[in-house]
Design a protein around this motif. Structure first.
Motif, PDB file in Angstrom:
ATOM      1  N   PRO A  21       0.841  -1.201   0.000  1.00 44.15           N
ATOM      2  CA  PRO A  21       0.000   0.000   0.000  1.00 44.15           C
ATOM      3  C   PRO A  21       0.874   1.248   0.000  1.00 44.15           C
ATOM      4  O   PRO A  21       1.992   1.224   0.507  1.00 44.15           O
ATOM      5  CB  PRO A  21      -0.809  -0.107   1.291  1.00 44.15           C
ATOM      6  N   SER A  22       0.379   2.293  -0.583  1.00 49.11           N
ATOM      7  CA  SER A  22       1.161   3.525  -0.631  1.00 49.11           C
ATOM      8  C   SER A  22       0.340   4.685  -0.079  1.00 49.11           C
ATOM      9  O   SER A  22      -0.069   5.571  -0.824  1.00 49.11           O
ATOM     10  CB  SER A  22       1.612   3.801  -2.064  1.00 49.11           C
ATOM     11  N   PRO A  23       0.093   4.690   1.233  1.00 52.01           N
ATOM     12  CA  PRO A  23      -0.759   5.737   1.813  1.00 52.01           C
ATOM     13  C   PRO A  23      -0.195   7.140   1.656  1.00 52.01           C
ATOM     14  O   PRO A  23      -0.947   8.091   1.473  1.00 52.01           O
ATOM     15  CB  PRO A  23      -0.888   5.344   3.280  1.00 52.01           C
ATOM     16  N   ARG A  24       1.127   7.296   1.693  1.00 51.56           N
ATOM     17  CA  ARG A  24       1.698   8.637   1.519  1.00 51.56           C
ATOM     18  C   ARG A  24       1.424   9.156   0.118  1.00 51.56           C
ATOM     19  O   ARG A  24       1.058  10.310  -0.064  1.00 51.56           O
ATOM     20  CB  ARG A  24       3.198   8.617   1.776  1.00 51.56           C
ATOM     21  N   SER A  25       1.618   8.303  -0.864  1.00 56.92           N
ATOM     22  CA  SER A  25       1.353   8.711  -2.251  1.00 56.92           C
ATOM     23  C   SER A  25      -0.116   9.015  -2.442  1.00 56.92           C
ATOM     24  O   SER A  25      -0.477   9.994  -3.092  1.00 56.92           O
ATOM     25  CB  SER A  25       1.773   7.609  -3.221  1.00 56.92           C
ATOM     26  N   ASP A  26      -0.966   8.159  -1.870  1.00 58.57           N
ATOM     27  CA  ASP A  26      -2.413   8.387  -1.979  1.00 58.57           C
ATOM     28  C   ASP A  26      -2.793   9.744  -1.388  1.00 58.57           C
ATOM     29  O   ASP A  26      -3.551  10.507  -1.992  1.00 58.57           O
ATOM     30  CB  ASP A  26      -3.196   7.286  -1.261  1.00 58.57           C
ATOM     31  N   ARG A  27      -2.265  10.042  -0.209  1.00 59.67           N
ATOM     32  CA  ARG A  27      -2.577  11.334   0.433  1.00 59.67           C
ATOM     33  C   ARG A  27      -2.033  12.496  -0.379  1.00 59.67           C
ATOM     34  O   ARG A  27      -2.694  13.531  -0.539  1.00 59.67           O
ATOM     35  CB  ARG A  27      -2.004  11.371   1.857  1.00 59.67           C
ATOM     36  N   PHE A  28      -0.825  12.355  -0.891  1.00 57.66           N
ATOM     37  CA  PHE A  28      -0.209  13.412  -1.689  1.00 57.66           C
ATOM     38  C   PHE A  28      -1.064  13.713  -2.921  1.00 57.66           C
ATOM     39  O   PHE A  28      -1.361  14.873  -3.216  1.00 57.66           O
ATOM     40  CB  PHE A  28       1.199  12.974  -2.093  1.00 57.66           C
ATOM     41  N   VAL A  29      -1.490  12.668  -3.620  1.00 53.06           N
ATOM     42  CA  VAL A  29      -2.324  12.836  -4.808  1.00 53.06           C
ATOM     43  C   VAL A  29      -3.658  13.469  -4.437  1.00 53.06           C
ATOM     44  O   VAL A  29      -4.141  14.381  -5.119  1.00 53.06           O
ATOM     45  CB  VAL A  29      -2.517  11.481  -5.531  1.00 53.06           C
ATOM     46  N   GLU A  31      -4.337  15.467  -1.932  1.00 50.30           N
ATOM     47  CA  GLU A  31      -4.125  16.882  -1.619  1.00 50.30           C
ATOM     48  C   GLU A  31      -3.864  17.707  -2.878  1.00 50.30           C
ATOM     49  O   GLU A  31      -4.352  18.830  -3.007  1.00 50.30           O
ATOM     50  CB  GLU A  31      -2.994  17.052  -0.607  1.00 50.30           C
ATOM     51  N   LEU A  32      -3.100  17.175  -3.812  1.00 55.61           N
ATOM     52  CA  LEU A  32      -2.884  17.888  -5.074  1.00 55.61           C
ATOM     53  C   LEU A  32      -4.189  18.094  -5.822  1.00 55.61           C
ATOM     54  O   LEU A  32      -4.465  19.180  -6.335  1.00 55.61           O
ATOM     55  CB  LEU A  32      -1.906  17.114  -5.963  1.00 55.61           C
ATOM     56  N   ARG A  33      -5.008  17.053  -5.880  1.00 51.52           N
ATOM     57  CA  ARG A  33      -6.290  17.164  -6.591  1.00 51.52           C
ATOM     58  C   ARG A  33      -7.221  18.162  -5.919  1.00 51.52           C
ATOM     59  O   ARG A  33      -7.983  18.838  -6.597  1.00 51.52           O
ATOM     60  CB  ARG A  33      -6.934  15.785  -6.705  1.00 51.52           C
ATOM     61  N   LYS A  34      -7.154  18.279  -4.593  1.00 54.80           N
ATOM     62  CA  LYS A  34      -7.971  19.261  -3.881  1.00 54.80           C
ATOM     63  C   LYS A  34      -7.634  20.682  -4.315  1.00 54.80           C
ATOM     64  O   LYS A  34      -8.489  21.563  -4.258  1.00 54.80           O
ATOM     65  CB  LYS A  34      -7.767  19.141  -2.367  1.00 54.80           C
ATOM     66  N   THR A  35      -6.403  20.909  -4.738  1.00 51.65           N
ATOM     67  CA  THR A  35      -5.983  22.246  -5.173  1.00 51.65           C
ATOM     68  C   THR A  35      -6.298  22.484  -6.649  1.00 51.65           C
ATOM     69  O   THR A  35      -5.989  23.540  -7.175  1.00 51.65           O
ATOM     70  CB  THR A  35      -4.473  22.464  -4.962  1.00 51.65           C
ATOM     71  N   GLY A  36      -6.873  21.464  -7.305  1.00 49.51           N
ATOM     72  CA  GLY A  36      -7.193  21.599  -8.716  1.00 49.51           C
ATOM     73  C   GLY A  36      -6.057  21.185  -9.634  1.00 49.51           C
ATOM     74  O   GLY A  36      -6.134  21.368 -10.848  1.00 49.51           O
ATOM     75  N   THR A  37      -5.001  20.631  -9.065  1.00 49.05           N
ATOM     76  CA  THR A  37      -3.866  20.185  -9.860  1.00 49.05           C
ATOM     77  C   THR A  37      -4.226  18.898 -10.591  1.00 49.05           C
ATOM     78  O   THR A  37      -4.741  17.962  -9.983  1.00 49.05           O
ATOM     79  CB  THR A  37      -2.638  19.942  -8.966  1.00 49.05           C
ATOM     80  N   VAL A  39      -3.577  15.435 -11.953  1.00 47.54           N
ATOM     81  CA  VAL A  39      -2.661  14.379 -11.540  1.00 47.54           C
ATOM     82  C   VAL A  39      -2.997  13.096 -12.291  1.00 47.54           C
ATOM     83  O   VAL A  39      -4.154  12.700 -12.341  1.00 47.54           O
ATOM     84  CB  VAL A  39      -2.757  14.100 -10.021  1.00 47.54           C
ATOM     85  N   VAL A  40      -2.006  12.488 -12.877  1.00 42.13           N
ATOM     86  CA  VAL A  40      -2.150  11.140 -13.424  1.00 42.13           C
ATOM     87  C   VAL A  40      -1.384  10.244 -12.461  1.00 42.13           C
ATOM     88  O   VAL A  40      -0.167  10.365 -12.316  1.00 42.13           O
ATOM     89  CB  VAL A  40      -1.561  11.025 -14.848  1.00 42.13           C
ATOM     90  N   TYR A  41      -2.113   9.386 -11.783  1.00 46.20           N
ATOM     91  CA  TYR A  41      -1.528   8.556 -10.737  1.00 46.20           C
ATOM     92  C   TYR A  41      -1.671   7.099 -11.147  1.00 46.20           C
ATOM     93  O   TYR A  41      -2.772   6.582 -11.256  1.00 46.20           O
ATOM     94  CB  TYR A  41      -2.265   8.833  -9.429  1.00 46.20           C
ATOM     95  N   LEU A  42      -0.559   6.468 -11.399  1.00 44.69           N
ATOM     96  CA  LEU A  42      -0.562   5.074 -11.826  1.00 44.69           C
ATOM     97  C   LEU A  42      -0.199   4.181 -10.653  1.00 44.69           C
ATOM     98  O   LEU A  42       0.818   4.401  -9.996  1.00 44.69           O
ATOM     99  CB  LEU A  42       0.446   4.845 -12.953  1.00 44.69           C
ATOM    100  N   ARG A  43      -1.045   3.187 -10.420  1.00 48.26           N
ATOM    101  CA  ARG A  43      -0.747   2.164  -9.423  1.00 48.26           C
ATOM    102  C   ARG A  43      -0.980   0.814 -10.078  1.00 48.26           C
ATOM    103  O   ARG A  43      -1.995   0.606 -10.724  1.00 48.26           O
ATOM    104  CB  ARG A  43      -1.642   2.308  -8.202  1.00 48.26           C
ATOM    105  N   PHE A  44      -0.035  -0.067  -9.895  1.00 50.55           N
ATOM    106  CA  PHE A  44      -0.134  -1.402 -10.466  1.00 50.55           C
ATOM    107  C   PHE A  44      -0.222  -2.398  -9.309  1.00 50.55           C
ATOM    108  O   PHE A  44       0.711  -2.499  -8.508  1.00 50.55           O
ATOM    109  CB  PHE A  44       1.094  -1.703 -11.329  1.00 50.55           C
ATOM    110  N   PRO A  45      -1.332  -3.124  -9.212  1.00 51.88           N
ATOM    111  CA  PRO A  45      -1.513  -4.025  -8.063  1.00 51.88           C
ATOM    112  C   PRO A  45      -0.482  -5.146  -7.971  1.00 51.88           C
ATOM    113  O   PRO A  45      -0.256  -5.687  -6.902  1.00 51.88           O
ATOM    114  CB  PRO A  45      -2.916  -4.596  -8.267  1.00 51.88           C
ATOM    115  N   ASP A  46       0.180  -5.456  -9.070  1.00 50.55           N
ATOM    116  CA  ASP A  46       1.175  -6.530  -9.050  1.00 50.55           C
ATOM    117  C   ASP A  46       2.610  -6.013  -8.932  1.00 50.55           C
ATOM    118  O   ASP A  46       3.554  -6.748  -9.141  1.00 50.55           O
ATOM    119  CB  ASP A  46       1.038  -7.406 -10.292  1.00 50.55           C
TER     120      ASP A  46
END
Length: 76
Positions: A21-29, A31-37, A39-46
């Motif tokens: 899990p990447s909770p820091r990345s999730d939170r960072f993304v 927060e960025l989206r809340k500012t209207g930034t 963001v293309v966030y890629l997560r690969f489950p494998d």
């Protein structure tokens, strides 16, 4: 990608679990989206910290290329 011993040293420090899990990345993304930034966030489950699966790497680099083309006017 990494020269011989540097690659081995870095790999020895990497986590052994793949889909972490990447909770820091999730939170960072979030927060960025809340500012209207945009963001293309890629997560690969494998994948873990590094993207090693060839299909995932191809997808990731295509996304990077699309970003560069869109943001910097680079033609295909």
């Amino acid at each position: 990608m990494w020269p011989g011993s540097a690659r081995r040293s870095w790999s020895s420090m990497a986590p052994t679990t793949r889909a972490t899990p990447s909770p820091r990345s999730d939170r960072f993304v979030t927060e960025l989206r809340k500012t209207g930034t945009e963001v293309v966030y890629l997560r690969f489950p494998d994948e873990g910290h590094s993207v090693t699966n060839l299909a995932n790497r191809v997808h990731m680099w295509r996304q990077v290329a699309a970003f560069l083309e869109a943001k910097f006017g680079m033609a295909k």
